[in-house]
Write an enzyme that holds these catalytic residues in place. Structure first.
Site, mmCIF file in Angstrom:
data_model
loop_
_atom_site.group_PDB
_atom_site.id
_atom_site.type_symbol
_atom_site.label_atom_id
_atom_site.label_comp_id
_atom_site.label_asym_id
_atom_site.label_seq_id
_atom_site.Cartn_x
_atom_site.Cartn_y
_atom_site.Cartn_z
ATOM 1 N N ASP A 1 36.596 39.586 38.078
ATOM 2 C CA ASP A 1 36.463 38.178 37.691
ATOM 3 C C ASP A 1 35.617 37.963 36.445
ATOM 4 O O ASP A 1 35.924 37.126 35.590
ATOM 5 C CB ASP A 1 35.781 37.382 38.821
ATOM 6 C CG ASP A 1 36.633 37.264 40.058
ATOM 7 O OD1 ASP A 1 37.841 37.555 39.990
ATOM 8 O OD2 ASP A 1 36.080 36.881 41.107
ATOM 9 N N HIS A 2 34.514 38.724 36.372
ATOM 10 C CA HIS A 2 33.563 38.406 35.309
ATOM 11 C C HIS A 2 33.978 38.908 33.935
ATOM 12 O O HIS A 2 33.392 38.517 32.929
ATOM 13 C CB HIS A 2 32.155 38.814 35.706
ATOM 14 C CG HIS A 2 31.664 37.952 36.838
ATOM 15 N ND1 HIS A 2 31.828 36.577 36.812
ATOM 16 C CD2 HIS A 2 31.113 38.241 38.030
ATOM 17 C CE1 HIS A 2 31.370 36.071 37.930
ATOM 18 N NE2 HIS A 2 30.938 37.059 38.699
ATOM 19 N N HIS B 1 39.359 36.688 42.241
ATOM 20 C CA HIS B 1 39.188 35.419 42.960
ATOM 21 C C HIS B 1 39.765 34.298 42.105
ATOM 22 O O HIS B 1 39.238 34.007 41.030
ATOM 23 C CB HIS B 1 37.687 35.210 43.218
ATOM 24 C CG HIS B 1 37.374 34.016 44.050
ATOM 25 N ND1 HIS B 1 36.098 33.767 44.519
ATOM 26 C CD2 HIS B 1 38.145 32.996 44.513
ATOM 27 C CE1 HIS B 1 36.108 32.644 45.226
ATOM 28 N NE2 HIS B 1 37.334 32.150 45.226
ATOM 29 N N ARG C 1 39.753 30.841 41.675
ATOM 30 C CA ARG C 1 39.001 29.677 42.160
ATOM 31 C C ARG C 1 39.750 28.402 41.834
ATOM 32 O O ARG C 1 40.516 28.332 40.868
ATOM 33 C CB ARG C 1 37.604 29.652 41.529
ATOM 34 C CG ARG C 1 36.708 30.794 41.986
ATOM 35 C CD ARG C 1 35.286 30.592 41.499
ATOM 36 N NE ARG C 1 34.620 29.546 42.249
ATOM 37 C CZ ARG C 1 33.727 29.771 43.223
ATOM 38 N NH1 ARG C 1 33.374 30.995 43.545
ATOM 39 N NH2 ARG C 1 33.176 28.758 43.864
ATOM 40 N N ARG D 1 37.572 28.953 36.943
ATOM 41 C CA ARG D 1 36.459 29.224 36.009
ATOM 42 C C ARG D 1 36.504 30.641 35.439
ATOM 43 O O ARG D 1 35.912 30.912 34.419
ATOM 44 C CB ARG D 1 35.113 28.965 36.667
ATOM 45 C CG ARG D 1 34.731 29.991 37.693
ATOM 46 C CD ARG D 1 33.317 29.780 38.184
ATOM 47 N NE ARG D 1 33.196 28.587 39.006
ATOM 48 C CZ ARG D 1 32.307 28.477 39.993
ATOM 49 N NH1 ARG D 1 31.472 29.460 40.246
ATOM 50 N NH2 ARG D 1 32.241 27.390 40.725
ATOM 51 N N HIS D 2 37.187 31.552 36.139
ATOM 52 C CA HIS D 2 37.345 32.896 35.534
ATOM 53 C C HIS D 2 38.812 33.321 35.561
ATOM 54 O O HIS D 2 39.513 33.139 34.575
ATOM 55 C CB HIS D 2 36.376 33.941 36.122
ATOM 56 C CG HIS D 2 36.039 33.824 37.568
ATOM 57 N ND1 HIS D 2 36.995 33.869 38.550
ATOM 58 C CD2 HIS D 2 34.851 33.690 38.209
ATOM 59 C CE1 HIS D 2 36.395 33.766 39.718
ATOM 60 N NE2 HIS D 2 35.102 33.635 39.557
ATOM 61 N N THR E 1 28.625 31.653 43.056
ATOM 62 C CA THR E 1 29.492 32.698 43.582
ATOM 63 C C THR E 1 29.694 32.370 45.057
ATOM 64 O O THR E 1 29.182 31.353 45.531
ATOM 65 C CB THR E 1 28.872 34.097 43.378
ATOM 66 O OG1 THR E 1 29.743 35.076 43.941
ATOM 67 C CG2 THR E 1 27.502 34.220 44.025
ATOM 68 N N THR E 2 30.439 33.222 45.772
ATOM 69 C CA THR E 2 30.709 32.929 47.177
ATOM 70 C C THR E 2 29.435 33.207 47.965
ATOM 71 O O THR E 2 29.100 34.349 48.240
ATOM 72 C CB THR E 2 31.880 33.801 47.676
ATOM 73 O OG1 THR E 2 32.932 33.711 46.723
ATOM 74 C CG2 THR E 2 32.377 33.319 49.013
ATOM 75 N N HIS F 1 29.660 42.162 48.466
ATOM 76 C CA HIS F 1 28.829 41.118 47.876
ATOM 77 C C HIS F 1 27.429 41.649 47.599
ATOM 78 O O HIS F 1 26.733 42.101 48.493
ATOM 79 C CB HIS F 1 28.716 39.855 48.732
ATOM 80 C CG HIS F 1 28.323 38.664 47.897
ATOM 81 N ND1 HIS F 1 29.252 37.871 47.271
ATOM 82 C CD2 HIS F 1 27.121 38.190 47.546
ATOM 83 C CE1 HIS F 1 28.614 36.934 46.582
ATOM 84 N NE2 HIS F 1 27.327 37.110 46.741
ATOM 85 N N GLY F 2 27.068 41.601 46.340
ATOM 86 C CA GLY F 2 25.710 41.970 45.935
ATOM 87 C C GLY F 2 25.431 43.468 45.959
ATOM 88 O O GLY F 2 24.277 43.884 45.887
ATOM 89 N N GLY G 1 31.816 43.683 42.360
ATOM 90 C CA GLY G 1 32.169 43.075 41.079
ATOM 91 C C GLY G 1 31.019 42.907 40.119
ATOM 92 O O GLY G 1 30.880 43.641 39.144
ATOM 93 N N HIS G 2 30.160 41.943 40.400
ATOM 94 C CA HIS G 2 29.160 41.502 39.432
ATOM 95 C C HIS G 2 28.350 42.659 38.852
ATOM 96 O O HIS G 2 28.193 42.762 37.626
ATOM 97 C CB HIS G 2 28.235 40.479 40.106
ATOM 98 C CG HIS G 2 27.190 39.938 39.211
ATOM 99 N ND1 HIS G 2 27.398 38.865 38.391
ATOM 100 C CD2 HIS G 2 25.931 40.350 38.967
ATOM 101 C CE1 HIS G 2 26.310 38.630 37.688
ATOM 102 N NE2 HIS G 2 25.399 39.518 38.022
HETATM 103 N N1 PXP Z 1 34.002 40.241 48.234
HETATM 104 C C1 PXP Z 1 34.186 38.913 48.201
HETATM 105 C C2 PXP Z 1 35.034 38.309 49.265
HETATM 106 C C3 PXP Z 1 33.625 38.125 47.193
HETATM 107 O O1 PXP Z 1 33.825 36.801 47.180
HETATM 108 C C4 PXP Z 1 32.868 38.750 46.190
HETATM 109 C C5 PXP Z 1 32.263 37.945 45.079
HETATM 110 O O2 PXP Z 1 33.223 37.280 44.379
HETATM 111 C C6 PXP Z 1 32.722 40.146 46.240
HETATM 112 C C7 PXP Z 1 33.284 40.865 47.286
HETATM 113 C C8 PXP Z 1 31.981 40.908 45.181
HETATM 114 O O3 PXP Z 1 30.651 40.518 45.142
HETATM 115 P P1 PXP Z 1 29.786 40.954 43.890
HETATM 116 O O4 PXP Z 1 30.401 40.317 42.695
HETATM 117 O O5 PXP Z 1 28.422 40.426 44.217
HETATM 118 O O6 PXP Z 1 29.835 42.457 43.842
#
Ligand code: PXP
Length: 242
Positions: free
Chosen positions: A12-13, A46, A48, A52-53, A103-104, A193-194, A215-216
């Site tokens: 996404d980013h 994602h 959205r 936005r991305h 973010t989510t 996530h994270g 991702g991030h």
């Molecule tokens: N999984 C889901 C369902 C998410 O919504 C996200 C963030 O968009 C991620 C994984 C990845 O999280 P991060 O970008 O913090 O690595």
């Protein structure tokens, strides 16, 4: 030996940076191709509501450009279901979405939204799409996923990633317990996530987990070392943890 843990890379980013200037560089499709070249197992994107991305046309281009499975993260709305049915990604991960969030931020309340989610999950499964629910690592959410007949849950690792001190082990245990509970009930557990180079290994060591979506941090690291190196290093850390 524990089965290989798949790595889905959320691109996404790359689109966030592209959109900052309104042109077509950097292209998330090129990122997807690099992920494919260096052994990533899937592309996560994602779409959205506010675009936005990632944009609708990116989905088409990503699907055309690589053979990697596309995991489409989306809110449970009629608009998104129609898009998923049109694009037929390999997988859909249903996430909660609020416009004002960066973010989510939390998991989907699968337990509280059974009646709204049930027809959506069923339609996507009937279309041959692997459905995942992005949920907090809580027993009531796993119970809800069982009742919704979701084949996959993605456990939200944000609380773990942001924890410090004794809370780290506590949060990790919750993820581990819920991965085991999901697997015991025939649901394939994923997590994300994270996650970063520093915190991925204890999560990757959880034997029941089949996939991590990251991702991030990877896109951030890519600024310094390039995306190929960042994905390779994450892959190596995950493999070493198993
Ligand atoms: N999984 C889901 C369902 C998410 O919504 C996200 C963030 O968009 C991620 C994984 C990845 O999280 P991060 O970008 O913090 O690595």
């Amino acid at each position: 030996m524990t089965a290989r843990l798949r790595l889905g890379v959320n691109i996404d980013h790359v689109a966030t940076v592209r959109n900052a200037r309104g042109g077509d560089h950097p292209d998330p499709v090129r990122a997807a191709q690099i992920v494919a070249d260096v052994g990533g197992d899937g592309i996560t994107a994602h779409l959205r509501e506010d675009r936005r991305h990632i944009r609708d046309e990116d989905l088409v281009r990503i699907q055309a450009a690589t053979d990697l499975p596309l995991n489409l993260e989306m809110a449970a709305t009629d608009e998104m279901v129609a898009i998923a049915l049109r694009h037929r990604p390999h997988a859909v991960c249903i996430v909660p979405e609020r416009r004002e969030e960066r973010t989510t931020e939390g998991g989907l309340d699968a337990a509280g939204q059974h009646n709204r989610l049930a027809p959506i999950v069923a339609r996507l499964i009937d279309a041959g799409i692997r459905v995942s629910l992005f949920i907090a690592p809580e027993p009531r959410q796993i119970d809800a996923a069982i009742r919704l007949r979701a084949p996959v849950v993605e456990l939200h690792t944000g609380e773990y990633a942001h924890a410090s001190g004794d809370a780290v082990a506590f949060e990790l245990q919750r993820i581990s317990n819920m991965a085991a509970l999901a697997a015991h009930n025939g649901i394939e557990p994923h997590a994300g996530h994270g996650l970063t180079f520093d915190n991925v290994q204890p999560v990757a060591a959880i034997a029941q987990l089949a996939e991590l979506n990251i991702g991030h941090y990877l896109i951030g690291e890519a600024i310094f070392t390039g995306l190929a190196d960042a994905v390779r290093r994450m892959r190596d850390l995950m493999d070493a943890a198993r």
